[in-house]
Design a protein around this motif. Structure first.
Motif, PDB file in Angstrom:
ATOM      1  N   GLY A 176       1.175  -0.988  -0.334  1.00 11.22           N
ATOM      2  CA  GLY A 176       0.342   0.063   0.168  1.00 11.22           C
ATOM      3  C   GLY A 176       1.014   0.686   0.141  1.00 11.22           C
ATOM      4  N   VAL A 177       0.387   2.467  -0.202  1.00  6.06           N
ATOM      5  CA  VAL A 177       0.763   3.744  -0.122  1.00  6.06           C
ATOM      6  C   VAL A 177       1.459   3.798   1.476  1.00  6.06           C
ATOM      7  N   SER A 178       1.395   3.412   2.505  1.00  9.82           N
ATOM      8  CA  SER A 178       2.225   4.188   3.678  1.00  9.82           C
ATOM      9  C   SER A 178       3.366   2.711   3.331  1.00  9.82           C
ATOM     10  N   VAL A 179       2.753   1.787   3.123  1.00  9.71           N
ATOM     11  CA  VAL A 179       4.589   0.691   3.368  1.00  9.71           C
ATOM     12  C   VAL A 179       5.062   1.442   2.022  1.00  9.71           C
ATOM     13  N   HIS A 238       9.705   2.589   3.040  1.00  8.29           N
ATOM     14  CA  HIS A 238       9.958   1.832   2.275  1.00  8.29           C
ATOM     15  C   HIS A 238      11.185   2.869   1.958  1.00  8.29           C
ATOM     16  N   ALA A 239      10.574   4.077   1.235  1.00  7.37           N
ATOM     17  CA  ALA A 239      11.093   5.374   0.420  1.00  7.37           C
ATOM     18  C   ALA A 239      12.600   6.096   1.623  1.00  7.37           C
ATOM     19  N   LEU A 260      11.278  14.348   9.601  1.00  3.50           N
ATOM     20  CA  LEU A 260       9.807  13.570   8.748  1.00  3.50           C
ATOM     21  C   LEU A 260       8.922  14.613   7.913  1.00  3.50           C
ATOM     22  N   ARG A 261       8.859  15.457   8.317  1.00  2.00           N
ATOM     23  CA  ARG A 261       7.990  16.682   6.893  1.00  2.00           C
ATOM     24  C   ARG A 261       8.643  17.021   6.222  1.00  2.00           C
ATOM     25  N   ASP A 262       9.633  17.431   6.766  1.00  2.00           N
ATOM     26  CA  ASP A 262      10.667  17.823   4.920  1.00  2.00           C
ATOM     27  C   ASP A 262      10.486  16.242   4.051  1.00  2.00           C
ATOM     28  N   PHE A 263      10.470  15.349   4.097  1.00  2.00           N
ATOM     29  CA  PHE A 263       9.977  13.964   3.619  1.00  2.00           C
ATOM     30  C   PHE A 263       8.856  14.084   2.912  1.00  2.00           C
ATOM     31  N   VAL A 264       8.073  14.086   4.050  1.00  2.00           N
ATOM     32  CA  VAL A 264       6.641  14.186   3.087  1.00  2.00           C
ATOM     33  C   VAL A 264       6.513  15.046   1.931  1.00  2.00           C
ATOM     34  N   GLU A 265       7.183  16.727   2.380  1.00  2.00           N
ATOM     35  CA  GLU A 265       6.774  17.700   1.514  1.00  2.00           C
ATOM     36  C   GLU A 265       7.301  17.067   0.458  1.00  2.00           C
ATOM     37  N   ALA A 266       8.487  16.289   0.230  1.00  2.00           N
ATOM     38  CA  ALA A 266       9.344  15.467  -1.060  1.00  2.00           C
ATOM     39  C   ALA A 266       8.567  14.641  -1.862  1.00  2.00           C
ATOM     40  N   GLN A 283      15.029   4.351   3.377  1.00  2.00           N
ATOM     41  CA  GLN A 283      15.950   4.249   2.332  1.00  2.00           C
ATOM     42  C   GLN A 283      16.990   6.133   2.352  1.00  2.00           C
ATOM     43  N   CYS A 284      16.133   6.755   3.084  1.00  2.00           N
ATOM     44  CA  CYS A 284      16.324   7.913   2.873  1.00  2.00           C
ATOM     45  C   CYS A 284      17.467   7.800   4.260  1.00  2.00           C
ATOM     46  N   VAL A 285      17.101   7.460   5.527  1.00  2.00           N
ATOM     47  CA  VAL A 285      17.852   7.261   6.290  1.00  2.00           C
ATOM     48  C   VAL A 285      18.817   6.424   6.758  1.00  2.00           C
ATOM     49  N   GLY A 286      19.029   4.993   5.358  1.00  2.00           N
ATOM     50  CA  GLY A 286      19.993   3.874   5.090  1.00  2.00           C
ATOM     51  C   GLY A 286      20.338   3.536   6.334  1.00  2.00           C
TER      52      GLY A 286
END
Length: 244
Positions: A40-43, A47-48, A213-219, A51-54
């Motif tokens: 789903g979208v949240s899943v 995952h994305a 997390l806020r920046d990630f969602v906007e991106a 990947q950012c956090v590494g």
């Protein structure tokens, strides 16, 4: 995105990023019919973000929103996907929403209830998923009707039918799917709320983690990731939230 080591530690103190996934909202997460794995979208967003956090990702799966919130609040998960609500905001720092979902009421065809204003009456009982956004919202908004809490959101319509309640409240698409299985049911013509689905992290993890997390969602909204995920999973009835 570039995430420094201190922020990585704030998000994943165990070395693994644990995402709280609520399967009680099938618009955003469900199980694959063949593999049984969460999809789903949240899943996809989980995952994305990993990947950012590494760091490796672990999905911590729940069947109800309240359980998913508790897991992040008490540290059993590192972040999650929730409907924005002031009560939850006491322990959870929310991002801006990434998806908007509508909440509707379901009644029987023979019911005298014709619009949302008819619902809040002393003799009406409204089924909601325990701890869901609808539960929290209607607990504040309904003054005379009685709320009956089903154990999970998918159990709302069965509870409504089994207990012969007057109203069921929930995600429009879930109610429509359930109504299609049982004759004599109808949705009211207007939504009673718009659910702002966001990501969230425990406030105890610090403001830097919340800002990341806020920046990630906007991106993810800006680069088309969320819109593509909605299309890929063939989600109808949910819309991409505007940039903030």
């Amino acid at each position: 995105m570039t995430i420094d080591s201190a922020t990585v530690e704030a998000f994943a103190p165990t070395g693994t990023l644990r995402a709280s996934i609520n399967l009680g909202n099938p618009i955003l997460a469900n199980r694959d019919a063949q593999s049984g794995e969460p999809i789903g979208v949240s899943v996809d967003l989980a995952h994305a973000f990993a990947q950012c956090v590494g760091v490796p990702l672990e999905l911590v799966v729940f069947d109800a929103a309240g359980k998913s919130v508790e897991a992040v609040s008490d540290g059993r998960a590192d972040f999650g996907f929730f409907a924005v609500d002031p009560k939850r905001g006491e322990t959870i720092a929310f991002t801006a929403p990434y998806v908007l979902i509508e909440g509707f009421y379901l009644v029987r065809d023979a019911s005298p209830i014709r619009n949302n204003a008819d619902v809040d009456r002393p003799h009406h009982r409204v089924a909601v998923g325990k701890g869901s956004a609808y539960d929290l919202f209607l607990t504040r908004e309904l003054k005379t009707a009685t709320i009956v809490r089903a154990p999970t959101s998918p159990a709302v319509v069965p509870t409504f039918l089994e207990q012969e309640l007057e109203v069921a409240a929930g995600v429009k698409q879930q109610l429509e799917a359930d109504a299609a299985k049982t004759s004599g049911l109808r949705l009211l013509d207007e939504r009673f709320m718009v659910i702002r689905q966001a990501m969230g992290v425990a406030r105890s993890r610090g403001e830097t983690a919340a800002a990341t997390l806020r920046d990630f969602v906007e991106a993810m909204k800006r680069n088309g990731f969320v819109a593509e995920a909605l299309e890929r999973h063939r989600i109808a009835g949910a819309s991409l939230a505007p940039l903030e």
